[in-house]
Design an enzyme around this catalytic site. Structure first.
Site, short mmCIF file in Angstrom:
data_model
loop_
_atom_site.label_atom_id
_atom_site.label_comp_id
_atom_site.label_asym_id
_atom_site.label_seq_id
_atom_site.Cartn_x
_atom_site.Cartn_y
_atom_site.Cartn_z
N HIS A 8 0.86 -1.19 0.00
CA HIS A 8 0.00 0.00 0.00
C HIS A 8 0.90 1.24 0.00
O HIS A 8 1.99 1.22 0.58
CB HIS A 8 -0.86 0.07 1.27
N CYS B 203 -2.28 2.47 9.16
CA CYS B 203 -3.32 1.52 8.76
C CYS B 203 -4.46 1.43 9.79
O CYS B 203 -5.59 1.11 9.44
CB CYS B 203 -2.73 0.12 8.60
N1 ARG Z 1 -3.74 -7.57 6.90
C1 ARG Z 1 -4.15 -6.37 6.26
C2 ARG Z 1 -4.09 -6.55 4.76
O1 ARG Z 1 -3.18 -7.18 4.29
C3 ARG Z 1 -3.30 -5.22 6.69
C4 ARG Z 1 -3.72 -3.91 6.14
C5 ARG Z 1 -2.77 -2.80 6.44
N2 ARG Z 1 -3.32 -1.55 6.07
C6 ARG Z 1 -2.67 -0.56 5.45
N3 ARG Z 1 -3.30 0.57 5.32
N4 ARG Z 1 -1.51 -0.70 4.90
O2 ARG Z 1 -4.93 -6.09 4.04
#
Ligand code: ARG
Length: 281
Positions: A170, A264
């Site tokens: 991300h 996150c």
């Molecule tokens: N386990 C989640 C996923 O893989 C973690 C999300 C993390 N969020 C972020 N905004 N990077 O989707």
């Protein structure tokens, strides 16, 4: 030239970690090796709320769902700007219901809920404002087309940035706006074109080493003049302090087991991009 603080980042949506576990693997950080310690997760989450409030910010909460262990990562549920909530289209079925719950919360809290297109985008995990535009990741979770769909429907101005490393899936793991001149930037996760684009937009980037990126230092938030990070090297703290910030660490190791940290866990609710939905044809 002196910098102006972010006009947002004082109000966040968070989801208590009552049902937080790692029970599937949709990114390279998620493994069955180390189970989540629920008490430590609760304490760390509470510590983050405390750090935000101490810095002068406010936290609203959404009710967790027992079947959605990743719902704690509210940043992915959608994009909130100008009082309009655009619910995400999650890449993985395991998280598909989270945006609907967030949209219900948003409607109940008096925000407008927008229609979105079909293309996958993972909310503010992949879109963060810099001045009046959104720096928007694609190539791992989010599809490039999502940004043009949203820009057509909502009038927001997206600057797409390609992500090249599955560890940094991300944009919020490689980019964090600090004020109207500076941002944390982790080149490890960016293509050379993406890095060039970010450098052309951000006059004073703080570039992170691969180690700093892997400790999720770019997954930080800013509340006024306080930068709240999951980790920060002495060098990074000096860079922040030199720019007038106070660097605060909120340890969130339990959440790193799921591949997420401070950014996150927080969906900003007070972003103004200056677009009036009513003005869009
Ligand atoms: N386990 C989640 C996923 O893989 C973690 C999300 C993390 N969020 C972020 N905004 N990077 O989707």
């Amino acid at each position: 030239m002196s910098a102006t603080n972010l006009g947002w980042g004082h109000h966040y949506l968070m989801c208590p970690p009552d049902h937080f576990t790692v029970e599937y693997a949709i990114n390279p950080w998620m493994t069955a090796d180390e189970p989540v310690d629920p008490k430590a997760a609760r304490d760390q989450w509470g510590g983050l709320v405390g750090a935000i409030e101490t810095a002068g910010g406010k936290v609203s909460t959404i009710t967790p769902d027992p079947d959605l262990p990743d719902m704690v990562f509210t940043a992915n549920a959608g994009i909130m700007a100008d009082g309009v909530f655009a619910p995400a289209r999650m890449r993985f079925a395991e998280r598909a219901r989270e945006p609907q719950l967030a949209a219900q919360w948003a409607a109940g809290a008096g925000y407008e809920v927008a229609e979105v297109g079909a293309a996958t985008f993972e909310g503010m995990g992949d879109a963060l404002p810099f001045r009046d535009r959104l720096i928007a990741g694609y190539g791992q979770r989010t599809k490039l087309r999502a940004w043009s769909e949203l820009s057509e429907n909502l009038g927001w101005d997206f600057t797409p940035i390609e992500l090249r490393d599955p560890r940094f899936y991300h944009i919020d793991i490689v980019f964090s706006p600090l004020n109207d001149r500076s941002a944390l930037v982790a080149p490890s996760g960016l293509t050379s074109a993406g890095l060039r684009t970010i450098k052309s937009v951000v006059p004073d980037p703080i570039l992170l080493t691969d180690d700093e990126a892997q400790s999720f230092s770019a997954n930080s938030i800013v509340v006024g003049e306080t930068v709240i990070s999951p980790a920060a090297s002495p060098r990074l703290r000096r860079e922040l302090e030199r720019r007038g910030f106070t660097s605060v660490i909120a340890p969130v190791d339990e959440f790193l087991k799921a591949g997420g940290a401070v950014r996150c866990l927080t969906l900003p609710l007070d972003i103004e991009l200056g677009v009036e939905l009513a003005q869009i044809a």
